[in-house]
Design an enzyme around this catalytic site. Structure first.
Site, PDB file in Angstrom:
ATOM      1  CG  ASP A   1      -1.703   1.229   1.395  1.00 29.58           C
ATOM      2  OD1 ASP A   1      -2.488   1.525   0.485  1.00 29.58           O
ATOM      3  OD2 ASP A   1      -1.544   1.922   2.427  1.00 29.58           O
ATOM      4  CG  LEU A   2       1.375   3.319  -3.096  1.00 32.06           C
ATOM      5  CD1 LEU A   2       1.098   4.052  -4.403  1.00 32.06           C
ATOM      6  CD2 LEU A   2       2.816   2.825  -3.054  1.00 32.06           C
TER       7      LEU A   2
HETATM    8 MG   LIG Z   1      -3.039   3.251   3.211  1.00 30.39          MG
END
Ligand SMILES: [Mg+2]
Length: 231
Positions: free
Chosen positions: A13-14
């Protein structure tokens, strides 16, 4: 517990996993407001009124419920709606969005994330897997990533299993050979588990584990996983 011997790649995830997202969005909104003040002053005045931006965004979200996975579309349409309501040229939404979007990529990685990514990338292919509209390749994290899968392009968002499977397919790996790391207990961790991936929770926001399912390996920072994964 993780089955380390099976892990052949990592999806990440970023937002709020590699960098804090809200300071970035807040800055991008300031830059957008400054641009509107110059190019669409009536819209800038309208959007400066308390609650107006939020109300317009809520109306757009409702009108385009089928686009919930596409934050770029929703943001641009909210700007267009603001211009319309203020009686200014709606086509300015495209240029205004680009100003917002450029600043939205100007993220500040959490301390220690860059060396952690470098260590992980030396061993595993890394693939971004995000519901947001950050472009990892426009950030300092970009050089460590082999690919990125986004809900906006793919058409469904995490925790839907299909987007996890798409990321695994892009790596030519079965889901159980992929470790997904993210900050959201539901969209990242539960989603990955239900998609058959391995997962660990990067709990940067200090939340309590909210699910009945046993809590997976949990760290508060990506770097804490490196020694464990690379031992
Ligand atoms: Mg996130």
């Amino acid at each position: 517990m993780l089955n380390l011997s099976k892990i052949q790649a990592i999806t990440l995830d970023l937002d709020d996993t590699l960098w804090p997202v809200w300071p970035t969005i807040a800055r991008a909104e300031v830059v957008l407001q400054d641009w509107l003040a110059l190019h669409a002053p009536q819209t800038a005045l309208l959007c400066a009124q308390p609650g107006v931006k939020q109300a317009i965004r809520a109306a757009i979200n409702q009108r385009h419920a089928d686009k919930a996975h596409d934050l770029t579309f929703l943001r641009r349409e909210a700007i267009r709606e603001s211009l319309l309501r203020a009686g200014e040229a709606p086509h300015l939404a495209d240029a205004a969005f680009e100003v917002f979007f450029a600043e939205r990529q100007n993220v500040q990685l959490y301390d220690g994330v860059q060396p952690a990514l470098a260590r992980l990338a030396a061993r595993y292919p890394l693939v971004g897997l995000s519901n947001g509209n950050a472009d990892v390749f426009r950030t300092e994290a970009g050089p460590y990533f082999q690919a990125a899968v986004s809900a906006r392009v793919f058409g469904v968002a995490k925790p839907d299993a299909r987007i996890f499977h798409a990321a695994a397919a892009q790596l030519n790996l079965p889901p159980e050979a992929v470790l997904h790391l993210g900050d959201d207990a539901t969209t990242d961790v539960l989603g990955a588990l239900l998609a058959g991936m391995q997962t660990a929770w990067v709990n940067t926001q200090g939340h309590d584990w909210p699910h009945d399912l046993a809590q997976p390996l949990t760290v508060s920072h990506l770097a804490e996983l490196c020694d464990y994964l690379l031992a």
